[in-house]
Design a protein around this motif. Sequence first.
Motif, short mmCIF file in Angstrom:
data_model
loop_
_atom_site.label_atom_id
_atom_site.label_comp_id
_atom_site.label_asym_id
_atom_site.label_seq_id
_atom_site.Cartn_x
_atom_site.Cartn_y
_atom_site.Cartn_z
N LYS A 51 0.84 -1.19 0.00
CA LYS A 51 0.00 0.00 0.00
C LYS A 51 0.88 1.24 0.00
CE LYS A 51 -3.91 -2.33 0.85
NZ LYS A 51 -5.06 -2.38 -0.08
N VAL A 52 0.40 2.30 -0.66
CA VAL A 52 1.05 3.60 -0.53
C VAL A 52 0.27 4.40 0.51
CG1 VAL A 52 2.10 3.76 -2.81
CG2 VAL A 52 -0.30 4.40 -2.53
N PRO A 53 0.97 5.33 1.19
CA PRO A 53 2.32 5.79 0.95
C PRO A 53 3.35 5.00 1.76
CG PRO A 53 1.32 7.14 2.62
CD PRO A 53 0.26 6.16 2.19
N ALA A 54 4.60 5.27 1.42
CA ALA A 54 5.74 4.79 2.19
C ALA A 54 6.87 5.77 1.97
CB ALA A 54 6.15 3.38 1.74
N ILE A 55 7.76 5.84 2.94
CA ILE A 55 8.94 6.70 2.79
C ILE A 55 10.18 5.92 3.17
CG2 ILE A 55 7.69 8.86 3.19
CD1 ILE A 55 9.01 8.89 6.02
N VAL A 56 11.29 6.32 2.57
CA VAL A 56 12.60 5.83 2.99
C VAL A 56 13.43 7.06 3.31
CG1 VAL A 56 14.67 4.58 2.34
CG2 VAL A 56 12.43 3.74 1.60
N ASP A 57 13.85 7.14 4.56
CA ASP A 57 14.60 8.30 5.05
C ASP A 57 15.95 7.80 5.54
OD1 ASP A 57 15.32 10.80 6.00
OD2 ASP A 57 14.23 10.57 7.90
N ASN A 66 -0.41 7.49 8.62
CA ASN A 66 -0.44 8.05 9.97
C ASN A 66 0.90 7.89 10.66
OD1 ASN A 66 -3.55 8.49 10.14
ND2 ASN A 66 -3.28 6.42 9.36
N ALA A 67 1.54 6.76 10.48
CA ALA A 67 2.87 6.55 11.04
C ALA A 67 3.87 7.52 10.42
CB ALA A 67 3.30 5.10 10.81
N LEU A 69 3.23 10.52 9.09
CA LEU A 69 2.98 11.87 9.60
C LEU A 69 3.58 12.04 10.99
CD1 LEU A 69 -0.71 12.48 8.48
CD2 LEU A 69 1.33 13.61 7.58
N LEU A 70 3.38 11.06 11.85
CA LEU A 70 3.91 11.16 13.21
C LEU A 70 5.44 11.12 13.21
CD1 LEU A 70 3.07 11.41 16.15
CD2 LEU A 70 2.97 8.91 16.27
N TYR A 71 6.01 10.26 12.39
CA TYR A 71 7.47 10.16 12.29
C TYR A 71 8.08 11.49 11.83
CZ TYR A 71 12.03 9.06 10.27
OH TYR A 71 13.37 9.08 9.94
N LEU A 72 7.52 12.05 10.76
CA LEU A 72 8.08 13.28 10.21
C LEU A 72 7.86 14.46 11.15
CD1 LEU A 72 7.10 12.94 6.44
CD2 LEU A 72 9.38 12.65 7.47
N ALA A 73 6.71 14.50 11.82
CA ALA A 73 6.45 15.58 12.77
C ALA A 73 7.43 15.51 13.94
CB ALA A 73 5.01 15.51 13.26
N ASP A 74 7.64 14.31 14.48
CA ASP A 74 8.57 14.15 15.59
C ASP A 74 10.01 14.48 15.15
OD1 ASP A 74 6.74 13.47 17.54
OD2 ASP A 74 6.94 11.31 17.23
N LYS A 75 10.35 14.08 13.94
CA LYS A 75 11.73 14.32 13.46
C LYS A 75 12.00 15.79 13.25
CE LYS A 75 15.01 13.40 9.78
NZ LYS A 75 15.40 12.60 8.60
N THR A 76 11.04 16.49 12.65
CA THR A 76 11.25 17.89 12.30
C THR A 76 10.82 18.85 13.41
OG1 THR A 76 9.06 18.08 11.27
CG2 THR A 76 10.89 17.37 9.86
N MET A 158 -4.00 17.69 8.83
CA MET A 158 -3.55 17.16 7.54
C MET A 158 -4.14 15.78 7.30
SD MET A 158 0.48 18.18 7.67
CE MET A 158 1.02 19.86 8.03
N ASP A 159 -4.10 14.97 8.34
CA ASP A 159 -4.63 13.61 8.25
C ASP A 159 -6.11 13.62 7.89
OD1 ASP A 159 -4.28 10.86 8.47
OD2 ASP A 159 -4.65 10.81 10.61
N LEU A 160 -6.85 14.46 8.57
CA LEU A 160 -8.29 14.58 8.32
C LEU A 160 -8.57 15.14 6.94
CD1 LEU A 160 -11.22 14.53 9.35
CD2 LEU A 160 -10.77 16.75 10.44
#
Length: 228
Positions: A51-57, A66-67, A69-76, A158-160
């Motif tokens: 399934k999309v989306p996915a990211i490689v960082d 949702n994961a 969004l939470l990952y990127l928000a916590d990181k940034t 954003m999620d909503l």
Amino acid sequence: MLKFYFSGAPNPTKVALFVEEAGLPYEPIPVDARRGDQHKPEFLAVNPNAKVPAIVDGDVTVFDSNAILLYLADKTGKFLPPKGDKLRGELLSWLMFVASGIGPYSGQLVHFRTYAPEKNEYAINRYAFEAQRHFGIVDARLAKHKYMVGDTYTIVDMDLWGWARLIPNFSGEAAWARFPNLRRLVEEISARPAAQRAVALKDKHKFKTEMDDEARRAMFRHMSEKVA
């Protein structure tokens, strides 16, 4: 640079909104579901759920919108409420509410109304009722708050937005009359330049639009791989 596996569906569009809002450099990698790209080994190595989306960082891989969004928000440190257990609890609660309620019920409503080979009125009514019930809950929340977590624009909004902006597509334009507060939020976010870039991202790749036999086999494998 962030690798972002995307399509024009609601869940990838949420993530596109975040990366555009945050100004993160990223490489967009299209995954065309109607051509079966999600089942190719190179994508399954990123997301075994196909399934999309996915990211490689770098050496970090994250899938599920949702994961991500939470990952990127916590990181940034961006698009989070002010620090505090109370607001963090609200953020997580509403984020999971969208993840477990609005997304699945809206998605199933679209499926049974648009793609199911036979019209099942029970299923349509079930998912229409639950989708509207969930949207009604957030509309009531937004009657008391500017955003989903108080006065701060966060990843929950954003999620909503990813799903709520499509309410007219699966419930008709008249459905907005039931959700005036949600409509206010959707229109505010949709007017943001980052949101417009996020929606336009799909136009940079020629995704297949035909729902032919190839597309049905790729998207709805249960139709050809029945489980007793």
